[in-house]
Design an enzyme around this catalytic site. Structure first.
Site, short mmCIF file in Angstrom:
data_model
loop_
_atom_site.label_atom_id
_atom_site.label_comp_id
_atom_site.label_asym_id
_atom_site.label_seq_id
_atom_site.Cartn_x
_atom_site.Cartn_y
_atom_site.Cartn_z
N SER A 35 0.84 -1.21 0.00
CA SER A 35 0.00 0.00 0.00
C SER A 35 0.87 1.25 0.00
CB SER A 35 -0.93 0.00 1.22
OG SER A 35 -0.21 -0.24 2.41
N ASP A 85 5.41 -7.34 2.58
CA ASP A 85 4.36 -7.61 1.60
C ASP A 85 5.00 -7.81 0.23
OD1 ASP A 85 1.74 -7.90 0.88
OD2 ASP A 85 1.24 -5.76 0.96
N LYS A 88 3.96 -11.70 3.19
CA LYS A 88 2.53 -11.87 2.88
C LYS A 88 2.39 -11.97 1.37
CE LYS A 88 -0.59 -8.36 3.14
NZ LYS A 88 -1.02 -8.27 1.73
N GLU A 135 -9.76 -9.44 3.33
CA GLU A 135 -10.02 -8.03 2.98
C GLU A 135 -11.35 -7.87 2.27
OE1 GLU A 135 -6.77 -5.83 1.26
OE2 GLU A 135 -8.07 -4.12 0.77
O1 KIV Z 1 -0.57 -3.41 1.56
C1 KIV Z 1 -1.30 -3.35 2.54
O2 KIV Z 1 -1.29 -2.38 3.30
C2 KIV Z 1 -2.17 -4.50 2.80
C3 KIV Z 1 -3.16 -4.37 3.92
C4 KIV Z 1 -4.27 -3.48 3.53
C5 KIV Z 1 -3.63 -5.69 4.38
O3 KIV Z 1 -2.10 -5.47 2.12
#
Ligand code: KIV
Length: 291
Positions: A49, A87, A116, A186
């Site tokens: 994000s 992520d 993730k 989500e």
């Molecule tokens: O990238 C992010 O911030 C996310 C969250 C919204 C779970 O994947």
């Protein structure tokens, strides 16, 4: 505020299911990690994000592994207790198993404790298993998976009907059986999230998925009111820091223009009149200047 300074580990997160709700938040740099960690979050997600809230892109698709890796390195320096999850961005785990494992390893080398990845279809499960077999803990993410925005046709609620909800349940069970240590849900109906939470052995972390998940996650900039883009209905803004920052900066600029900044206490002086005389020469207001 955190009272227990014991480091949060992957087994500790698993053990929280059904015992204590898990608080997770994104952070992208040293100061945000320090704030989130000292406030007591169990998990910090260095989310892709950042493409939207830090880099100003309309979605997360332009973010690369190289863009990302910079950030866990800074987050680690600001974190004492929380588990740090990196992520994996779009196309970093889609091309081949080998590339996926290598990219996941880069996040671990940058200081993350886990990664993730989005999606729960068969092919993704194979990737999850390969990353796990490299001793890298994996957090799953299903429902509205922002990296699939073009396939999904927009940022939309997922699992609205029984068939789609069943698909999400199957994906969650497959991820759980593969060995992920938690799953982000989500933008799915609360009833679907509750059913998934009941059926999987690992904790679920909701974002727009109702209150019955084992934990919740929000984006730092959304929670603090630092992002001026679209804010989904599931975001609760706990502060309006962008407004506060704008007011403070406006105040500073007024002070600069009006000659109120800096004041005497914020300035340095040459204390010796002799030195001033040497500098200014024979001017007769040297003592005044020295004040
Ligand atoms: O990238 C992010 O911030 C996310 C969250 C919204 C779970 O994947």
């Amino acid at each position: 505020m955190a009272t227990n300074l014991k480091k949060v580990t992957v087994p500790a997160v698993r053990a929280m299911k059904g015992v204590t709700r898990i608080g997770m938040l994104t952070a992208y740099d040293y100061p945000s990690a320090k704030v989130v960690d000292s406030a007591g979050a169990e998990i910090i997600l260095v989310g892709d994000s950042l493409g939207m809230v830090v880099l100003g892109s309309p979605d997360t698709l332009s973010v690369t592994v190289n863009d990302m890796l910079h950030h866990p390195r800074a987050v680690v320096r600001g974190t004492q207790r929380a588990l740090i999850v990196g992520d994996m961005p779009y196309l970093s785990y889609h091309v081949s198993i080998e590339e996926s494992v290598r990219n996941a390893g880069e996040f671990i080398r940058a200081g993350a404790h886990a990664v993730k990845i989005e999606g729960g279809k068969k092919q993704r499960i194979t990737t999850v298993e390969a990353i796990l077999s490299a001793e890298i803990p994996v957090m799953g993410h299903i429902g509205l998976t922002p990296q699939s925005v073009n396939t999904l046709g927009g940022f939309k609620l997922q699992g609205k009907n029984a068939d789609d909800a069943k698909r999400l349940l199957d994906e969650a069970v497959a991820l759980d059986q593969a060995g992920v240590f938690s799953i982000v849900l989500e933008c799915v109906p609360a009833e679907v999230a509750a059913l998934i939470t009941e059926r999987v052995s690992c904790p679920t972390i909701g974002i727009g998925a109702g209150v019955q998940c084992d934990g919740q996650v929000l984006v730092y900039h959304d929670l603090l009111g630092l992002y001026d883009g679209h804010t989904p209905k599931f975001v609760r803004k706990y502060a309006t820091l962008a407004d506060d920052a704008k007011a403070a900066i406006g105040h500073y600029l007024d002070d600069v223009r009006e000659g109120r900044f800096p004041n005497d206490a914020e300035s340095f002086h040459i204390g010796s009149v002799d030195e001033l005389k040497r500098l200014y020469g024979s001017r007769d207001n040297v003592v005044e200047i020295a004040r």
